[in-house]
Design an enzyme around this catalytic site. Structure first.
Site, PDB file in Angstrom:
ATOM      1  N   PRO A   1      36.381  56.784  51.120  1.00 29.35           N
ATOM      2  CA  PRO A   1      35.866  57.545  49.966  1.00 29.35           C
ATOM      3  C   PRO A   1      35.902  56.714  48.679  1.00 29.35           C
ATOM      4  CG  PRO A   1      37.327  58.929  51.272  1.00 29.35           C
ATOM      5  CD  PRO A   1      37.383  57.561  51.888  1.00 29.35           C
TER       6      PRO A   1
ATOM      7  N   ALA B   1      36.265  53.220  48.626  1.00 30.87           N
ATOM      8  CA  ALA B   1      35.971  51.793  48.859  1.00 30.87           C
ATOM      9  C   ALA B   1      34.710  51.649  49.700  1.00 30.87           C
ATOM     10  CB  ALA B   1      37.154  51.115  49.559  1.00 30.87           C
ATOM     11  N   GLY B   2      33.586  51.437  49.009  1.00 30.08           N
ATOM     12  CA  GLY B   2      32.307  51.249  49.706  1.00 30.08           C
ATOM     13  C   GLY B   2      31.895  49.798  49.596  1.00 30.08           C
ATOM     14  N   SER B   3      31.098  49.475  48.544  1.00 30.22           N
ATOM     15  CA  SER B   3      30.699  48.082  48.323  1.00 30.22           C
ATOM     16  C   SER B   3      31.917  47.198  48.077  1.00 30.22           C
ATOM     17  CB  SER B   3      29.744  47.981  47.131  1.00 30.22           C
ATOM     18  OG  SER B   3      28.493  48.544  47.469  1.00 30.22           O
TER      19      SER B   3
ATOM     20  N   ASP C   1      28.012  39.660  58.610  1.00 28.57           N
ATOM     21  CA  ASP C   1      26.992  38.595  58.547  1.00 28.57           C
ATOM     22  C   ASP C   1      26.046  38.721  59.739  1.00 28.57           C
ATOM     23  OD1 ASP C   1      27.864  37.384  56.251  1.00 28.57           O
ATOM     24  OD2 ASP C   1      28.980  35.780  57.253  1.00 28.57           O
TER      25      ASP C   1
ATOM     26  N   GLU D   1      25.607  48.483  55.929  1.00 29.11           N
ATOM     27  CA  GLU D   1      25.940  47.076  56.210  1.00 29.11           C
ATOM     28  C   GLU D   1      25.730  46.195  54.971  1.00 29.11           C
ATOM     29  OE1 GLU D   1      25.419  45.469  60.061  1.00 29.11           O
ATOM     30  OE2 GLU D   1      25.459  47.415  61.047  1.00 29.11           O
TER      31      GLU D   1
HETATM   32  N1  COS Z   1      32.696  35.033  56.452  1.00 31.50           N
HETATM   33  C1  COS Z   1      34.004  34.717  56.551  1.00 31.50           C
HETATM   34  N2  COS Z   1      34.882  34.963  55.543  1.00 31.50           N
HETATM   35  C2  COS Z   1      34.414  35.519  54.413  1.00 31.50           C
HETATM   36  C3  COS Z   1      33.055  35.873  54.264  1.00 31.50           C
HETATM   37  C4  COS Z   1      32.179  35.596  55.338  1.00 31.50           C
HETATM   38  N3  COS Z   1      30.894  35.904  55.273  1.00 31.50           N
HETATM   39  N4  COS Z   1      32.879  36.416  53.054  1.00 31.50           N
HETATM   40  C5  COS Z   1      34.081  36.417  52.457  1.00 31.50           C
HETATM   41  N5  COS Z   1      35.006  35.874  53.292  1.00 31.50           N
HETATM   42  C6  COS Z   1      36.430  35.652  53.013  1.00 31.50           C
HETATM   43  C7  COS Z   1      36.575  34.747  51.805  1.00 31.50           C
HETATM   44  O1  COS Z   1      36.573  33.398  52.197  1.00 31.50           O
HETATM   45  C8  COS Z   1      37.909  35.182  51.263  1.00 31.50           C
HETATM   46  O2  COS Z   1      38.942  34.583  52.025  1.00 31.50           O
HETATM   47  P1  COS Z   1      40.144  33.795  51.284  1.00 31.50           P
HETATM   48  O3  COS Z   1      40.818  34.822  50.432  1.00 31.50           O
HETATM   49  O4  COS Z   1      40.977  33.309  52.417  1.00 31.50           O
HETATM   50  O5  COS Z   1      39.495  32.725  50.485  1.00 31.50           O
HETATM   51  C9  COS Z   1      37.966  36.670  51.561  1.00 31.50           C
HETATM   52  O6  COS Z   1      37.061  36.876  52.637  1.00 31.50           O
HETATM   53  C10 COS Z   1      37.575  37.519  50.373  1.00 31.50           C
HETATM   54  O7  COS Z   1      36.272  37.157  49.984  1.00 31.50           O
HETATM   55  P2  COS Z   1      35.679  37.510  48.536  1.00 31.50           P
HETATM   56  O8  COS Z   1      36.639  37.038  47.497  1.00 31.50           O
HETATM   57  O9  COS Z   1      34.300  37.027  48.485  1.00 31.50           O
HETATM   58  O10 COS Z   1      35.753  39.113  48.569  1.00 31.50           O
HETATM   59  P3  COS Z   1      35.249  40.212  47.525  1.00 31.50           P
HETATM   60  O11 COS Z   1      36.260  41.254  47.425  1.00 31.50           O
HETATM   61  O12 COS Z   1      34.809  39.558  46.252  1.00 31.50           O
HETATM   62  O13 COS Z   1      34.013  40.928  48.255  1.00 31.50           O
HETATM   63  C11 COS Z   1      31.792  41.347  49.081  1.00 31.50           C
HETATM   64  C12 COS Z   1      32.941  40.338  48.761  1.00 31.50           C
HETATM   65  C13 COS Z   1      31.360  42.173  47.877  1.00 31.50           C
HETATM   66  C14 COS Z   1      30.674  40.460  49.530  1.00 31.50           C
HETATM   67  C15 COS Z   1      32.275  42.295  50.212  1.00 31.50           C
HETATM   68  O14 COS Z   1      33.229  43.208  49.756  1.00 31.50           O
HETATM   69  C16 COS Z   1      31.153  43.046  50.884  1.00 31.50           C
HETATM   70  O15 COS Z   1      30.439  42.517  51.712  1.00 31.50           O
HETATM   71  N6  COS Z   1      31.000  44.342  50.516  1.00 31.50           N
HETATM   72  C17 COS Z   1      30.049  45.193  51.194  1.00 31.50           C
HETATM   73  C18 COS Z   1      30.720  45.866  52.330  1.00 31.50           C
HETATM   74  C19 COS Z   1      29.710  46.436  53.262  1.00 31.50           C
HETATM   75  O16 COS Z   1      28.778  45.808  53.694  1.00 31.50           O
HETATM   76  N7  COS Z   1      29.947  47.699  53.595  1.00 31.50           N
HETATM   77  C20 COS Z   1      29.070  48.376  54.505  1.00 31.50           C
HETATM   78  C21 COS Z   1      29.878  49.261  55.337  1.00 31.50           C
HETATM   79  S1  COS Z   1      30.051  48.736  56.928  1.00 31.50           S
HETATM   80  S2  COS Z   1      28.458  49.559  57.786  1.00 31.50           S
END
Ligand code: COS
Length: 404
Positions: A127, A129-131, A241, A364
């Site tokens: 609730p 924590a989304g993005s 990814d 996603e």
């Molecule tokens: N592959 C491997 N590791 C990754 C990665 C990737 N693609 N992206 C980030 N990481 C790792 C980073 O290297 C970092 O590790 P270290 O702390 O060891 O350096 C860690 O994860 C945190 O990364 P970052 O600092 O980039 O995290 P943020 O909190 O800034 O968030 C976003 C990054 C916004 C990109 C992420 O929260 C996200 O993708 N949010 C969307 C979530 C989503 O898609 N939700 C949909 C619901 S699921 S259907």
């Protein structure tokens, strides 16, 4: 290629026939009933669709990313609710185990996920924590040889049918961000695990989401994915990814289907004494949809091939998801426009797709999150002064050479 060409071509032709002959005629009924008939679920299991991307050693077909994308183009030719049934088993619900699970975890779950005996869900979103996924607050407190989970997960695809959840929870309360997050494999039916009511959605009826609630839910220590704390967020990002690329391929398939339906309608529908396809303003919409779907298809295939070569395609997968999901939204909008009044009436099915595809720009990772991922990676790469690896350069072949 994971399969030899002949075997793969046969598989693709079988799936294509199944989609056109069995699924397309049921699209309206599935949306009306908000349920996929049991007979179709059985056929989906028999075709092996639950295990497309699960390695052959664990009972799946073991498709590589390019093959999976090409299958997803076919699956996109019908209502996305069908794909959603087995989408989590191939993607976000199994990939964490494949990428980071222990051998015992792989043996315990992958064969059952591949056969469709068990459905899996990916429980990341909450609730609050989304993005900002790293801000999640579900907790997992170590207690002897178990962990105790507390918290609520939201909008979890296939939760009402799931036998297994990959749950992301904070094992280290003193680490507020990504580093304190771990992943757990939690089986349905555990005391303390309950589900909310099935969500009422804008579209994709027949596919179900709900809350997943943990109240002092005790799981054995072996449920910790990979047996290591603090790795959960990285696992989630790697899984996403890959998932983003798969969703992009589905968007391409749907765009192609809608463009084909729009062309057929435009050639049949007559106004001002001629088929409306003869009018240049209709032709412009058809051409835009055709070109945009083609562009997305090329992006997805190129990125999938780079991933199969072992390249880091985080940036390219986000490019694909951003472009393909926005693209299919535009294509669906044009399809409604070309169909005119009929596009707005449920019997023609176009308005259903218009609602269904809206989700692709959200789940996603929203379009805005993809933009953030792309730009951050660009800045990071430029700042590090490093040139991209040969594989990455090949994957980003469309960039001007000076950017590589
Ligand atoms: N592959 C491997 N590791 C990754 C990665 C990737 N693609 N992206 C980030 N990481 C790792 C980073 O290297 C970092 O590790 P270290 O702390 O060891 O350096 C860690 O994860 C945190 O990364 P970052 O600092 O980039 O995290 P943020 O909190 O800034 O968030 C976003 C990054 C916004 C990109 C992420 O929260 C996200 O993708 N949010 C969307 C979530 C989503 O898609 N939700 C949909 C619901 S699921 S259907």
């Amino acid at each position: 290629m994971a399969l030899d060409t002949e075997t793969f071509d046969h598989l693709l032709a079988t799936i294509s026939r199944f989609v056109r002959e069995r699924l397309v005629p049921l699209e309206h009924k599935v949306a009306e009933d908000d349920a996929i008939p049991d007979a179709i679920k059985r056929e989906i299991r028999e075709l092996g669709l639950f295990g497309l991307s699960i390695p052959q050693d664990y009972g799946g077909l073991g498709l590589d990313m390019e093959e999976e994308a090409r299958v997803a183009f076919e699956l996109g030719q019908t209502a996305p609710a069908f794909r959603s049934l087995f989408g989590t088993n191939n993607g976000i619900g199994s990939q964490g185990i494949i990428m980071d699970g222990t051998e015992a975890q792989k043996q315990a779950y992958l064969p059952r996920l591949a056969s469709g005996e068990m459905i899996s869900s990916f429980a990341l979103t909450e609730p609050g924590a989304g993005s900002d996924a790293a801000s999640l607050s579900t907790s997992a407190r170590r207690d002897g040889d178990s962990y105790i989970l507390n918290g609520t997960k939201r909008f979890i695809t296939n939760a009402p049918h799931a036998g297994l959840f990959t749950v992301f929870a904070r094992t280290d309360p003193n680490q507020p961000g990504a580093r304190g997050v771990s992943a757990f494999l939690v089986e349905a039916g555990r005391p303390g695990l309950s589900l909310g009511a099935i969500d009422k959605k804008m579209g994709q009826h027949g596919s179900h989401t709900s809350d997943v609630i943990f109240e002092d839910c005790r799981v054995p220590a072996e449920a910790l994915l990979g047996g290591r704390e603090g790795q959960g967020f990285r696992t989630a990002m790697k899984v996403l990814d890959r998932g983003r690329l798969h969703i992009s391929a589905v968007c391409v398939g749907i765009a192609e289907r809608l463009t084909r339906d729009s062309l057929a309608y435009a050639m049949e529908r007559r106004q001002f004494g001629q088929p409306i396809a003869e009018f240049e303003l209709i032709q412009a919409m058809l051409a835009d949809s055709r070109a945009e779907a083609y562009a997305a298809r090329c992006m997805v295939l190129e990125t999938a091939r780079a991933k199969d070569r072992g390249a880091d395609v985080s940036t390219e997968a986000a490019c694909c998801k951003m472009f393909a999901s926005e693209m299919v939204g535009r294509v669906a909008d044009r399809a409604v426009q070309i169909h005119g009044g009929a596009g707005y009436i449920a019997d023609y099915g176009i308005e259903r797709f218009y609602r269904d595809v809206r989700l692709f720009r959200i789940y996603e990772g929203t379009t805005q999150i993809q933009q953030l991922v792309i730009a951050r990676n660009m800045i990071r790469q430029a700042g590090s002064g490093k040139r991209a690896s040969a594989d990455q350069a090949a994957a980003s072949f469309a960039l001007p050479p000076t950017w590589r």
